[in-house]
Scaffold this motif. Structure first.
Motif, PDB file in Angstrom:
ATOM      1  N   ALA A 163      -4.157  12.373   4.576  1.00 54.38           N
ATOM      2  CA  ALA A 163      -5.077  11.523   5.333  1.00 54.38           C
ATOM      3  C   ALA A 163      -4.431  10.182   5.599  1.00 54.38           C
ATOM      4  O   ALA A 163      -3.588   9.722   4.820  1.00 54.38           O
ATOM      5  N   PRO A 169     -18.545   0.299  -2.265  1.00 55.89           N
ATOM      6  CA  PRO A 169     -17.822   1.548  -2.543  1.00 55.89           C
ATOM      7  C   PRO A 169     -17.144   2.121  -1.307  1.00 55.89           C
ATOM      8  O   PRO A 169     -16.395   3.080  -1.403  1.00 55.89           O
ATOM      9  N   LEU A 199       2.374   7.249   5.382  1.00 51.33           N
ATOM     10  CA  LEU A 199       2.296   7.216   3.918  1.00 51.33           C
ATOM     11  C   LEU A 199       2.338   5.790   3.364  1.00 51.33           C
ATOM     12  O   LEU A 199       2.348   5.591   2.167  1.00 51.33           O
ATOM     13  N   GLY A 239     -15.415   0.179   1.046  1.00 50.52           N
ATOM     14  CA  GLY A 239     -14.266  -0.622   1.494  1.00 50.52           C
ATOM     15  C   GLY A 239     -14.433  -1.202   2.880  1.00 50.52           C
ATOM     16  O   GLY A 239     -13.461  -1.373   3.606  1.00 50.52           O
ATOM     17  N   LYS A 258     -20.671   9.174  -0.194  1.00 45.43           N
ATOM     18  CA  LYS A 258     -20.764   8.612  -1.558  1.00 45.43           C
ATOM     19  C   LYS A 258     -22.201   8.301  -1.994  1.00 45.43           C
ATOM     20  O   LYS A 258     -22.474   7.184  -2.464  1.00 45.43           O
ATOM     21  N   ALA A 262     -18.497   0.425  -7.929  1.00 44.39           N
ATOM     22  CA  ALA A 262     -17.534   0.956  -6.973  1.00 44.39           C
ATOM     23  C   ALA A 262     -16.153   1.106  -7.596  1.00 44.39           C
ATOM     24  O   ALA A 262     -15.295   1.787  -7.047  1.00 44.39           O
ATOM     25  N   VAL A 316      -7.026  -5.955   9.317  1.00 44.81           N
ATOM     26  CA  VAL A 316      -8.377  -5.741   8.777  1.00 44.81           C
ATOM     27  C   VAL A 316      -9.256  -5.375   9.966  1.00 44.81           C
ATOM     28  O   VAL A 316      -8.977  -5.766  11.093  1.00 44.81           O
ATOM     29  N   LEU A 361     -10.087   3.259  -2.896  1.00 45.53           N
ATOM     30  CA  LEU A 361     -11.417   3.884  -2.930  1.00 45.53           C
ATOM     31  C   LEU A 361     -11.365   5.320  -2.427  1.00 45.53           C
ATOM     32  O   LEU A 361     -12.301   6.084  -2.608  1.00 45.53           O
ATOM     33  N   THR A 362     -10.259   5.683  -1.766  1.00 50.10           N
ATOM     34  CA  THR A 362     -10.120   7.060  -1.295  1.00 50.10           C
ATOM     35  C   THR A 362      -9.710   7.988  -2.439  1.00 50.10           C
ATOM     36  O   THR A 362      -9.701   9.205  -2.279  1.00 50.10           O
ATOM     37  N   PHE A 363      -9.330   7.415  -3.559  1.00 52.10           N
ATOM     38  CA  PHE A 363      -8.775   8.143  -4.711  1.00 52.10           C
ATOM     39  C   PHE A 363      -7.518   8.911  -4.323  1.00 52.10           C
ATOM     40  O   PHE A 363      -7.163   9.884  -4.969  1.00 52.10           O
ATOM     41  N   LYS A 388     -15.000  12.994 -11.825  1.00 48.38           N
ATOM     42  CA  LYS A 388     -14.267  13.035 -10.556  1.00 48.38           C
ATOM     43  C   LYS A 388     -13.126  12.014 -10.458  1.00 48.38           C
ATOM     44  O   LYS A 388     -12.060  12.304  -9.939  1.00 48.38           O
ATOM     45  N   TYR A 440     -23.414   6.841  -5.612  1.00 40.49           N
ATOM     46  CA  TYR A 440     -23.462   5.445  -6.050  1.00 40.49           C
ATOM     47  C   TYR A 440     -24.864   4.854  -5.944  1.00 40.49           C
ATOM     48  O   TYR A 440     -25.072   3.691  -6.293  1.00 40.49           O
ATOM     49  N   LEU A 462      -7.528   2.513   2.433  1.00 42.48           N
ATOM     50  CA  LEU A 462      -8.379   2.086   3.544  1.00 42.48           C
ATOM     51  C   LEU A 462      -7.832   0.794   4.162  1.00 42.48           C
ATOM     52  O   LEU A 462      -7.206  -0.013   3.471  1.00 42.48           O
ATOM     53  N   PRO A 463      -8.076   0.590   5.464  1.00 36.93           N
ATOM     54  CA  PRO A 463      -7.461  -0.559   6.151  1.00 36.93           C
ATOM     55  C   PRO A 463      -7.832  -1.915   5.551  1.00 36.93           C
ATOM     56  O   PRO A 463      -7.022  -2.840   5.577  1.00 36.93           O
ATOM     57  N   ASN A 464      -9.049  -2.054   5.014  1.00 34.88           N
ATOM     58  CA  ASN A 464      -9.459  -3.365   4.494  1.00 34.88           C
ATOM     59  C   ASN A 464      -9.140  -3.555   3.022  1.00 34.88           C
ATOM     60  O   ASN A 464      -9.473  -4.586   2.452  1.00 34.88           O
ATOM     61  N   GLU A 465      -8.549  -2.594   2.405  1.00 33.43           N
ATOM     62  CA  GLU A 465      -8.302  -2.706   0.966  1.00 33.43           C
ATOM     63  C   GLU A 465      -7.030  -3.506   0.678  1.00 33.43           C
ATOM     64  O   GLU A 465      -5.954  -3.195   1.199  1.00 33.43           O
ATOM     65  N   ILE A 485     -13.989  11.325   1.667  1.00 31.69           N
ATOM     66  CA  ILE A 485     -14.591  10.436   0.664  1.00 31.69           C
ATOM     67  C   ILE A 485     -14.773   9.039   1.225  1.00 31.69           C
ATOM     68  O   ILE A 485     -14.144   8.659   2.149  1.00 31.69           O
ATOM     69  N   ALA A 514     -17.554  -4.898  -4.749  1.00 34.39           N
ATOM     70  CA  ALA A 514     -18.729  -4.076  -5.053  1.00 34.39           C
ATOM     71  C   ALA A 514     -18.967  -2.981  -4.033  1.00 34.39           C
ATOM     72  O   ALA A 514     -19.704  -2.034  -4.296  1.00 34.39           O
ATOM     73  N   LYS A 536       0.829  -1.202   0.000  1.00 35.35           N
ATOM     74  CA  LYS A 536       0.000   0.000   0.000  1.00 35.35           C
ATOM     75  C   LYS A 536       0.860   1.247   0.000  1.00 35.35           C
ATOM     76  O   LYS A 536       1.905   1.283   0.633  1.00 35.35           O
ATOM     77  N   GLU A 537       0.373   2.243  -0.699  1.00 33.39           N
ATOM     78  CA  GLU A 537       1.105   3.502  -0.779  1.00 33.39           C
ATOM     79  C   GLU A 537       0.128   4.655  -0.562  1.00 33.39           C
ATOM     80  O   GLU A 537      -0.962   4.658  -1.143  1.00 33.39           O
ATOM     81  N   LEU A 538       0.493   5.600   0.262  1.00 31.25           N
ATOM     82  CA  LEU A 538      -0.353   6.756   0.615  1.00 31.25           C
ATOM     83  C   LEU A 538      -1.647   6.314   1.292  1.00 31.25           C
ATOM     84  O   LEU A 538      -1.660   5.299   1.988  1.00 31.25           O
ATOM     85  N   PHE A 539      -2.736   7.047   1.066  1.00 30.10           N
ATOM     86  CA  PHE A 539      -3.946   6.814   1.859  1.00 30.10           C
ATOM     87  C   PHE A 539      -4.810   5.687   1.265  1.00 30.10           C
ATOM     88  O   PHE A 539      -5.562   5.896   0.322  1.00 30.10           O
ATOM     89  N   GLN A 599      -7.561  -2.545  -9.447  1.00 27.32           N
ATOM     90  CA  GLN A 599      -7.411  -2.594  -7.994  1.00 27.32           C
ATOM     91  C   GLN A 599      -6.155  -1.874  -7.527  1.00 27.32           C
ATOM     92  O   GLN A 599      -5.779  -1.976  -6.365  1.00 27.32           O
ATOM     93  N   GLU A 607       4.270   1.804   3.324  1.00 24.43           N
ATOM     94  CA  GLU A 607       5.633   1.324   3.043  1.00 24.43           C
ATOM     95  C   GLU A 607       6.641   1.847   4.069  1.00 24.43           C
ATOM     96  O   GLU A 607       7.803   2.076   3.733  1.00 24.43           O
TER      97      GLU A 607
END
Lengths: 418, 264
Positions: B97, B180, B114, B182, B245, A199, B79, A364-366, A294, B248, A16-19, B264, B178, A11-14, A360, B116
């Motif tokens: 964030a 949105p 950040l 997470g 969101k 999504a 998780v 999801l935070t973009f 967006k 969606y 989500l924990p479950n991603e 977001i 699916a 993972k890099e930057l922001f 992937q 890593e």
């Protein structure tokens, strides 16, 4: 305590924990293999339905190959499940609002069509072999088993009169005709599985099923050509050996002549579908950039930044443009075709990769990215199944199945085939 | 010799005979049985909803900790059913964030994670605004995760909570893709899809969710949106709340007070 996906996701930057990258190499293999199935079948149907005579030799080959590929379309799905023993539930208790639920029905329908088409195409051969084996005296055990298999495969119908064979031909034509939309559906809906995920900013496009179908046909034709060339080379090698000459019906030069003709013809169809596939993919890309909603910011940084090499160099450059030039240059040779089709297959594989993994690779935070590291040396069942060796296993299986099928349904050297 | 008429007759009789036990199964549908029980709070007059007052959240992470313990999500696994995000907006217009370990241990450093193993330190004087946003399953009115499940292992209860049947989930991950928001993941022990259930086992017995109970500042509230006297329902109706969101079309049922456009 391992979390699924953690082994190969960075993972890099922001993020989500479950991603994590939950859909890995096997889900890349799934549309790739289904695409080969659908493509091979469409190729065989070009002869059976539209009567393109030049493809006759290829058609029978493609049909049997499509059948060999069929079980392998399901294998990667099965391998990526966290509860593989429950995979059968998709067939038993389908939940029809889900795109995946249709899999059981579409897959079995398609399987039934291909199986019955093969049966009609090979009926005469099956009956003759069965009768010959039955009448042979002093059978060895292997011959007894053979006899049993062939007699079972005739399904008790031994009528090979002119009239019956004519009806077979009709049946083949009808089945191939129904098979085309079903094959397209089988694969188009693989595209739908991705395209309907709202999504996911990269996946969600109504073009996805069409793009998938086009690239499927491209890859199917390419794989048939590749296997065809390899098989023909082996036959040439055998024909060149004097003592083996009796086994094949043609001389080396004859085989060579047939080979280049078939290849040239098939290459034209390959190019035709390749142009369609690339146009659609570029349309999708241009449309996203032009409308710039967006999600475009993050998509742009993935497409033109993180995944630039995978998309523009490997997929479009090496996988599309290079073979395109190779096929268009005058004086097509077998060797050039061989390189071309391998590159095309690689290109389609990279396309699947860029869709599945690329979709992937952003959060999801973009505002964050995920990087996929394909497990190579497996240290658990998990990293084997969803690693390099799992993928290779899936890729190798259809060739083994084809080799077995070829014993019963020989694709070459029987003049009585439809 | 079997005649066509006889064959058809037998076939119809056979199908009818097979259908009878199936009809019996319908009569004793477990869902209806469950609904008929009255020891649980559910039924047509209940629709669970959640309210997060972000002004009150300090990012201590006690909610995450409580959730993991209550719902047996392995404590050290990366998780979590609920998590807290930190947003720091600097004067140069940038948004920073993070949510290290889902904020299980709270935000103990001003450094932004950040990934890593890299961190970004922000000076206090550079900050325009900063705030915390707790997240959990939105228990959508139109849940995409339920729509895409190929075997119907994930479903929406009559009172609006989306649950997963651990005995039926095949682990395909389509629901995870699916969502949105997470919020879904694979449970590290059961290897099936896992998600926040608003502590369904607690709320249906009149208790608060583990996270609501653990929050020392009252930033989290759970309630019945169909009850006009419920505090959560009253705030949602009378104050300016927003959801995440909504483009969606999922119609999320976790409402936020004081959320900023950067979230977001």
């Amino acid at each position: 305590m391992y979390v699924h996906g953690e082994a190969w996701t960075i993972k890099e930057l922001f993020v989500l924990p479950n991603e994590y990258i939950y859909w890995s190499i096997q889900i890349v293999m799934y549309p790739f293999m289904t695409g080969l199935v659908a493509g091979a079948f469409v190729l065989s149907s070009l002869y059976h339905v539209f009567g393109i005579k030049q493809l006759k030799e290829m058609a029978r080959f493609a049909l049997v190959f499509s059948f060999a590929l069929l079980p392998v379309a399901m294998l990667p799905l099965q391998m990526h499940l966290q509860q593989p023993q429950r995979g059968i539930e998709v067939f038993m208790t389908p939940h029809f609002t889900s795109a995946i639920a249709a899999f059981g029905i579409v897959f079995s329908t398609y399987g039934a069509i291909v199986a019955s088409e093969i049966w009609f195409v090979y009926r005469k051969h099956l009956v003759r072999t069965a009768l010959a084996l039955r009448n042979r005296a002093n059978k060895r055990i292997s011959e007894k088993i053979q006899s049993l298999i062939f007699n079972a495969l005739t399904l008790g119908v031994y009528d090979i009169s002119e009239r019956a064979l004519h009806q077979d031909e009709k049946a083949v034509k009808v089945l191939a005709g129904i098979g085309i939309p079903v094959a397209c559906f089988l694969h188009g809906y693989a595209g739908f599985i991705f395209g309907s995920v709202k999504a996911n900013a990269l996946w969600m496009t109504p073009l996805m099923p069409v793009i998938f179908i086009m690239s499927a046909i491209v890859s199917g034709i390419a794989l048939c050509m590749l296997t065809y060339i390899v098989v023909m080379e082996i036959r040439k090698f055998l024909a060149a050996r004097k003592n083996a000459a009796r086994l094949t019906h043609q001389t080396k030069e004859e085989i060579k002549g047939i080979e280049i003709n078939v290849i040239k013809m098939t290459a034209k169809y390959l190019l035709f579908f390749l142009i369609f596939a690339i146009s659609l993919e570029l349309l999708d890309l241009i449309f996203r950039g032009y409308t710039a909603v967006k999600t475009w910011d993050i998509l742009r940084s993935v497409i033109y930044g993180k995944d630039f090499t995978d998309i523009f160099i490997l997929q479009y450059g090496v996988g599309n443009l290079l073979p395109f030039i190779l096929f268009l240059l005058p004086g097509l040779t077998v060797r050039r075709t061989l390189i071309g089709v391998i590159l095309v297959l690689f290109g389609v594989f990279m396309m699947r990769w860029n869709v599945v993994i690329g979709g992937q690779s952003f959060s999801l935070t973009f505002a964050g990215f995920m990087h996929y590291h394909l497990p190579i040396i497996p240290d658990s069942i998990e990293t084997f199944k969803e690693g390099l060796f799992g993928a290779l296993l899936v890729f190798a299986t259809p060739f083994v199945l084809f080799w077995i099928l070829n014993k019963v349904f020989p694709v070459f050297g029987i003049e009585e085939s439809h | 010799m079997i005649t066509r008429r006889k064959f058809l007759k037998n076939t119809i009789a056979g199908i009818a005979g097979l259908a009878l036990p199936a009809a019996g199964a319908e009569i004793v549908s477990p869902r209806k049985l469950f609904a008929a029980r009255n020891d649980t709070i559910s039924g047509p007059n209940v629709r669970w909803a959640f309210l997060v007052d972000t002004y009150k959240c300090v990012g201590c992470g006690l909610c995450v900790k409580a959730c993991k313990l209550e719902n047996e999500v392995p404590y050290d696994a990366n998780v979590t059913r609920t998590w807290v995000e930190r947003y720091v907006l600097t004067k140069d217009g940038r948004i920073h964030a993070d949510s290290p370990k889902g904020a299980r241990d709270g935000f103990t450093t001003s450094k932004i994670d950040l990934g890593e193993g890299r961190f970004h330190d922000i000076k206090k004087e550079d900050i325009d605004k900063a705030f915390f946003v707790p997240k959990l399953c939105n228990q959508c009115e139109n849940p995409p995760c339920v729509q895409v499940c190929p075997v119907g292992a994930t479903y929406q209860t009559a009172d609006g909570v989306v649950l997963v049947d651990r005995k039926w989930c095949i682990g395909c991950g389509y629901c995870i893709m699916a969502c949105p928001y997470g919020v879904r993941f694979f449970h590290p022990v059961y290897h099936v899809a896992e998600k926040c259930t608003f502590c369904y086992h607690r709320i249906t017995k009149g208790l608060k969710t583990a996270c609501v109970q653990a929050c020392p500042f009252g930033a989290r509230m759970v309630g019945n949106i169909k009850d006009p006297n419920d505090p959560v329902s009253r705030i949602i109706r009378t104050e300016r709340v927003s959801v995440l969101k909504d483009e969606y079309g999922t119609r999320p049922q976790v409402y936020y007070l004081g959320i900023s456009r950067e979230v977001i």
